[in-house]
Design a protein around this motif. Structure first.
Motif, short mmCIF file in Angstrom:
data_model
loop_
_atom_site.label_atom_id
_atom_site.label_comp_id
_atom_site.label_asym_id
_atom_site.label_seq_id
_atom_site.Cartn_x
_atom_site.Cartn_y
_atom_site.Cartn_z
N ILE A 138 0.84 -1.35 -0.06
CA ILE A 138 0.08 0.13 -0.11
C ILE A 138 0.94 1.07 0.14
O ILE A 138 1.71 1.40 0.75
N SER A 181 3.15 -1.15 4.07
CA SER A 181 1.94 0.03 4.11
C SER A 181 2.79 1.15 4.38
O SER A 181 3.56 1.24 5.51
N THR A 182 2.55 2.44 3.81
CA THR A 182 3.44 3.58 4.04
C THR A 182 2.36 4.75 3.55
O THR A 182 1.49 4.55 2.61
N THR A 183 2.68 5.98 4.10
CA THR A 183 2.14 6.96 3.63
C THR A 183 3.34 7.96 3.26
O THR A 183 3.91 8.41 3.98
N GLY A 212 -2.11 5.54 4.26
CA GLY A 212 -1.89 4.18 4.09
C GLY A 212 -2.66 3.40 5.16
O GLY A 212 -3.21 2.32 4.73
N GLU A 245 -5.29 0.27 4.37
CA GLU A 245 -4.52 -1.10 5.07
C GLU A 245 -5.80 -1.47 5.60
O GLU A 245 -6.19 -2.84 5.78
N VAL A 295 -1.50 -7.54 4.39
CA VAL A 295 -0.57 -6.38 4.07
C VAL A 295 0.75 -6.66 4.59
O VAL A 295 1.15 -6.90 5.53
#
Length: 41
Positions: A9, A35-37, A18, A22, A32
């Motif tokens: 993600i 996951s990162t923003t 994210g 998620e 998952v």
């Protein structure tokens, strides 16, 4: 639809982060793996 799938993600700081994505994909049954923003400028 996502059951048994692995998902990476990339969330957007000014859009959908994210962790929100998620939660949605986990509810759909996916695993998952990343996951990162990020901030896309």
């Amino acid at each position: 639809m996502l059951k048994g799938k692995k998902v990476a993600i990339l969330g957007d700081r000014d859009g959908i982060p994210g962790p929100a994505i998620e939660e949605c994909v986990r509810t759909g049954g996916a695993e998952v793996i990343f996951s990162t923003t990020e901030c896309f400028v």
